[in-house]
Motif scaffolding. Structure first.
Motif, PDB file in Angstrom:
ATOM      1  N   LYS A 191      -7.872  17.711  14.137  1.00 47.47           N
ATOM      2  CA  LYS A 191      -8.075  16.764  13.698  1.00 47.47           C
ATOM      3  C   LYS A 191      -6.760  16.262  13.261  1.00 47.47           C
ATOM      4  CE  LYS A 191     -12.334  17.563  10.910  1.00 47.47           C
ATOM      5  NZ  LYS A 191     -13.176  17.605   9.707  1.00 47.47           N
ATOM      6  N   LYS A 192      -6.961  14.614  13.776  1.00 46.12           N
ATOM      7  CA  LYS A 192      -5.467  13.256  14.064  1.00 46.12           C
ATOM      8  C   LYS A 192      -5.834  13.071  11.971  1.00 46.12           C
ATOM      9  CE  LYS A 192      -6.331   9.846  16.157  1.00 46.12           C
ATOM     10  NZ  LYS A 192      -6.668   8.618  17.202  1.00 46.12           N
ATOM     11  N   GLY A 193      -3.431  13.373  12.488  1.00 45.70           N
ATOM     12  CA  GLY A 193      -3.514  13.031  10.928  1.00 45.70           C
ATOM     13  C   GLY A 193      -2.127  12.730  10.879  1.00 45.70           C
ATOM     14  N   SER A 194      -1.549  12.824   9.943  1.00 42.10           N
ATOM     15  CA  SER A 194       0.178  11.923   9.925  1.00 42.10           C
ATOM     16  C   SER A 194       0.440  13.404   8.649  1.00 42.10           C
ATOM     17  CB  SER A 194       0.177  10.631   9.953  1.00 42.10           C
ATOM     18  OG  SER A 194      -0.605   9.940  10.060  1.00 42.10           O
ATOM     19  N   LYS A 195       2.177  12.987   8.493  1.00 44.48           N
ATOM     20  CA  LYS A 195       2.900  13.978   7.755  1.00 44.48           C
ATOM     21  C   LYS A 195       4.125  13.138   7.389  1.00 44.48           C
ATOM     22  CE  LYS A 195       3.523  17.863   8.531  1.00 44.48           C
ATOM     23  NZ  LYS A 195       3.793  19.559  10.237  1.00 44.48           N
ATOM     24  N   LEU A 196       3.614  12.990   5.887  1.00 44.75           N
ATOM     25  CA  LEU A 196       4.551  12.413   4.974  1.00 44.75           C
ATOM     26  C   LEU A 196       6.442  13.501   4.777  1.00 44.75           C
ATOM     27  CD1 LEU A 196       5.159   9.758   3.535  1.00 44.75           C
ATOM     28  CD2 LEU A 196       4.558  10.798   1.762  1.00 44.75           C
ATOM     29  N   HIS A 197       7.721  12.928   4.655  1.00 43.88           N
ATOM     30  CA  HIS A 197       7.803  13.923   5.395  1.00 43.88           C
ATOM     31  C   HIS A 197       9.092  12.897   3.985  1.00 43.88           C
ATOM     32  CE1 HIS A 197       8.106  15.517   8.484  1.00 43.88           C
ATOM     33  NE2 HIS A 197       7.257  14.559   8.851  1.00 43.88           N
ATOM     34  N   VAL A 198      10.078  13.536   2.439  1.00 39.78           N
ATOM     35  CA  VAL A 198      10.622  13.692   1.782  1.00 39.78           C
ATOM     36  C   VAL A 198      11.107  13.984   1.181  1.00 39.78           C
ATOM     37  CG1 VAL A 198      10.056  12.214  -0.903  1.00 39.78           C
ATOM     38  CG2 VAL A 198       8.033  12.477   0.309  1.00 39.78           C
ATOM     39  N   LEU A 199      12.458  13.631   0.907  1.00 36.24           N
ATOM     40  CA  LEU A 199      13.432  14.300   0.708  1.00 36.24           C
ATOM     41  C   LEU A 199      13.721  12.974  -1.010  1.00 36.24           C
ATOM     42  CD1 LEU A 199      17.660  14.500   1.951  1.00 36.24           C
ATOM     43  CD2 LEU A 199      17.426  13.205   0.487  1.00 36.24           C
ATOM     44  N   SER A 200      14.232  14.234  -2.173  1.00 33.79           N
ATOM     45  CA  SER A 200      14.354  13.634  -3.144  1.00 33.79           C
ATOM     46  C   SER A 200      16.072  13.807  -3.616  1.00 33.79           C
ATOM     47  CB  SER A 200      13.372  14.429  -3.516  1.00 33.79           C
ATOM     48  OG  SER A 200      13.656  15.990  -4.468  1.00 33.79           O
ATOM     49  N   ASP A 201      16.090  13.174  -4.973  1.00 38.80           N
ATOM     50  CA  ASP A 201      17.410  13.952  -6.047  1.00 38.80           C
ATOM     51  C   ASP A 201      16.515  15.330  -6.264  1.00 38.80           C
ATOM     52  OD1 ASP A 201      15.841  13.480  -8.130  1.00 38.80           O
ATOM     53  OD2 ASP A 201      17.175  12.282  -8.632  1.00 38.80           O
ATOM     54  N   ALA A 202      17.944  15.907  -7.300  1.00 37.38           N
ATOM     55  CA  ALA A 202      17.616  17.292  -8.245  1.00 37.38           C
ATOM     56  C   ALA A 202      16.602  16.745  -8.761  1.00 37.38           C
ATOM     57  CB  ALA A 202      19.272  17.720  -9.014  1.00 37.38           C
ATOM     58  N   GLN A 203      16.065  15.912  -9.138  1.00 40.34           N
ATOM     59  CA  GLN A 203      15.259  15.688 -10.211  1.00 40.34           C
ATOM     60  C   GLN A 203      13.837  15.416  -9.476  1.00 40.34           C
ATOM     61  OE1 GLN A 203      16.563  12.632 -13.852  1.00 40.34           O
ATOM     62  NE2 GLN A 203      17.452  12.636 -11.945  1.00 40.34           N
ATOM     63  N   GLY A 204      13.798  14.972  -8.359  1.00 40.41           N
ATOM     64  CA  GLY A 204      12.255  14.715  -7.589  1.00 40.41           C
ATOM     65  C   GLY A 204      12.086  13.490  -7.224  1.00 40.41           C
ATOM     66  N   GLY A 237       2.194   2.583  11.644  1.00 46.81           N
ATOM     67  CA  GLY A 237       3.013   3.691  10.347  1.00 46.81           C
ATOM     68  C   GLY A 237       3.951   2.768   9.968  1.00 46.81           C
ATOM     69  N   SER A 238       3.946   2.068  10.267  1.00 46.36           N
ATOM     70  CA  SER A 238       4.673   1.125   8.885  1.00 46.36           C
ATOM     71  C   SER A 238       4.368   0.560   8.281  1.00 46.36           C
ATOM     72  CB  SER A 238       5.801   0.022   9.773  1.00 46.36           C
ATOM     73  OG  SER A 238       4.558  -1.028  10.472  1.00 46.36           O
ATOM     74  N   TYR A 239       2.981   0.293   8.370  1.00 44.60           N
ATOM     75  CA  TYR A 239       2.205   0.049   7.204  1.00 44.60           C
ATOM     76  C   TYR A 239       2.174   1.063   6.333  1.00 44.60           C
ATOM     77  CZ  TYR A 239       1.055  -4.339   9.967  1.00 44.60           C
ATOM     78  OH  TYR A 239       1.387  -5.548   9.888  1.00 44.60           O
ATOM     79  N   PHE A 240       1.276   2.189   6.759  1.00 42.20           N
ATOM     80  CA  PHE A 240       1.375   3.289   5.787  1.00 42.20           C
ATOM     81  C   PHE A 240       2.705   3.401   4.900  1.00 42.20           C
ATOM     82  CE2 PHE A 240       1.078   8.489   5.335  1.00 42.20           C
ATOM     83  CZ  PHE A 240       0.213   7.122   3.756  1.00 42.20           C
ATOM     84  N   LEU A 241       3.941   3.449   5.896  1.00 43.99           N
ATOM     85  CA  LEU A 241       4.755   3.434   4.761  1.00 43.99           C
ATOM     86  C   LEU A 241       5.649   2.701   4.053  1.00 43.99           C
ATOM     87  CD1 LEU A 241       7.497   5.565   5.016  1.00 43.99           C
ATOM     88  CD2 LEU A 241       8.360   3.924   7.140  1.00 43.99           C
ATOM     89  N   GLY A 242       5.141   1.334   4.478  1.00 50.28           N
ATOM     90  CA  GLY A 242       4.796   0.131   3.183  1.00 50.28           C
ATOM     91  C   GLY A 242       4.656   0.765   1.862  1.00 50.28           C
ATOM     92  N   ARG A 243       3.718   1.476   2.339  1.00 46.18           N
ATOM     93  CA  ARG A 243       2.399   1.503   0.703  1.00 46.18           C
ATOM     94  C   ARG A 243       2.756   3.156  -0.068  1.00 46.18           C
ATOM     95  NH1 ARG A 243      -2.873   1.034  -0.274  1.00 46.18           N
ATOM     96  NH2 ARG A 243      -3.811   0.006   1.841  1.00 46.18           N
ATOM     97  N   CYS A 244       4.023   3.671   0.801  1.00 44.94           N
ATOM     98  CA  CYS A 244       4.188   4.906   0.362  1.00 44.94           C
ATOM     99  C   CYS A 244       5.682   4.302  -0.806  1.00 44.94           C
ATOM    100  CB  CYS A 244       5.087   6.102   1.165  1.00 44.94           C
ATOM    101  SG  CYS A 244       3.863   6.255   2.115  1.00 44.94           S
ATOM    102  N   HIS A 245       5.916   3.521  -0.499  1.00 43.68           N
ATOM    103  CA  HIS A 245       7.443   3.160  -0.675  1.00 43.68           C
ATOM    104  C   HIS A 245       7.158   1.904  -2.136  1.00 43.68           C
ATOM    105  CE1 HIS A 245      10.457   3.113   3.184  1.00 43.68           C
ATOM    106  NE2 HIS A 245      10.731   3.518   1.570  1.00 43.68           N
ATOM    107  N   VAL A 246       5.786   1.059  -1.986  1.00 47.37           N
ATOM    108  CA  VAL A 246       5.176   0.369  -2.925  1.00 47.37           C
ATOM    109  C   VAL A 246       5.386   0.992  -4.034  1.00 47.37           C
ATOM    110  CG1 VAL A 246       3.763  -1.013  -3.549  1.00 47.37           C
ATOM    111  CG2 VAL A 246       4.767  -1.487  -1.302  1.00 47.37           C
ATOM    112  N   VAL A 247       4.326   2.287  -3.426  1.00 52.31           N
ATOM    113  CA  VAL A 247       3.977   3.358  -4.756  1.00 52.31           C
ATOM    114  C   VAL A 247       4.981   3.792  -5.405  1.00 52.31           C
ATOM    115  CG1 VAL A 247       2.327   5.357  -5.335  1.00 52.31           C
ATOM    116  CG2 VAL A 247       1.836   3.650  -3.613  1.00 52.31           C
ATOM    117  N   GLY A 248       6.153   4.264  -4.610  1.00 55.19           N
ATOM    118  CA  GLY A 248       7.471   5.142  -5.469  1.00 55.19           C
ATOM    119  C   GLY A 248       8.395   3.984  -5.958  1.00 55.19           C
ATOM    120  N   PHE A 249       8.590   3.043  -5.871  1.00 50.08           N
ATOM    121  CA  PHE A 249       8.632   1.821  -6.743  1.00 50.08           C
ATOM    122  C   PHE A 249       8.215   1.460  -7.895  1.00 50.08           C
ATOM    123  CE2 PHE A 249       8.307  -1.675  -3.807  1.00 50.08           C
ATOM    124  CZ  PHE A 249       7.284  -2.679  -4.965  1.00 50.08           C
TER     125      PHE A 249
END
Length: 262
Positions: free
Chosen positions: A129-142, A247-259
């Motif tokens: 099924k159609k999907g996207s993948k979220l790739h994340v790199l974090s510091d040692a704390q997550g 995809g840029s809108y989904f990435l923007g949502r990820c950044h908003v949730v992140g900060f």
């Protein structure tokens, strides 16, 4: 809109970081039109829509702005790169307080179902099924330092180099900005001689499990932190299923949730 909710969504410290990054409002050359909305009101409404998961048409009128205005500002700010720059400003504040742990960088990926749009592909673990993948790199704390989006059929290992290159130069409590972790950590999916050589050339000590030799359980002592962070991100239900066309809108949502969460 209640003052308590407004302050919780967009506290004064976050708004002070966002103000200099907002694109300037340009009046129409011919004059007329509607009066510009209060930027903080619209910004708060956008943050609410992105973090609550409500559809734009269901944006509560108590926020003092229309759903059309909220969505329009979101698209304009996303295309201007506001969310990425604001997230880096938040990381600068954390780095200046010494709260970014550079002893290691942990890499992980997670798939989400996508209804439509760019940066999608057949998900091999969801019956194609159609999907996207979220790739994340974090510091040692997550704490996420770099985030990217791809089609669900992209192999995890292909994101390692872009994520390492995408680590921003973050302020330090003392000394110059820093963007180089000591030990990149990843599971067996990221192992290859090319990656080991590439990391070695950059003075990075790779901690990547070797297939058939090392058990991934040893890395679990460190990787649970980024798995916890990704699980926390997916508590925001609009990240578990992607509805955005771009995809840029989904990435923007990820950044908003992140900060907002950081």
């Amino acid at each position: 809109m209640g003052a308590d909710l407004s302050k919780r969504l967009v506290p004064d410290e976050l708004w002070e970081l966002a103000v200099p990054l907002l694109p300037s409002f340009a009046a129409r050359p011919q004059g007329g039109g509607t009066a510009p909305c209060d930027e903080r009101v619209v910004f708060t409404a956008v943050v609410y829509a992105l973090t609550s998961g409500c559809a734009w048409r269901h944006l509560p009128p108590t926020f003092g702005t229309s759903p059309a205005t909220g969505h329009r500002r979101f698209t304009v700010w996303t295309e201007a790169g506001l969310w990425r720059r604001l997230y880096r400003a938040v990381l600068d504040e954390l780095g200046a307080r010494g709260e970014v742990d550079w002893t290691s960088a942990i890499v992980e990926a997670a798939s989400v179902r996508a209804k439509r749009g760019s940066l999608t592909g057949p998900n091999p673990v969801d019956r194609g099924k159609k999907g996207s993948k979220l790739h994340v790199l974090s510091d040692a704390q997550g704490i996420p330092l770099a985030v990217a989006v791809s089609g669900a059929n992209m192999h995890d290992s292909l994101a390692l180099k872009p994520l390492i290159r995408g680590i921003p130069a973050v302020r330090s409590r003392r000394g110059p900005r820093r963007r180089r972790p000591v030990k990149p950590r990843a599971d067996k999916a990221y192992f290859s001689a090319e990656h080991l050589a590439w990391l070695r050339e950059r003075g990075l000590v790779a901690r990547i499990a070797r297939p058939g030799i090392e058990s991934g359980e040893r890395l679990g002592r460190h990787r649970w932190k980024i798995e916890r962070s990704i699980a926390w991100l997916f508590c925001y239900r609009r990240l578990t299923v992607r509805y955005e066309r771009k995809g840029s809108y989904f990435l923007g949502r990820c950044h908003v949730v992140g900060f907002v969460g950081v």
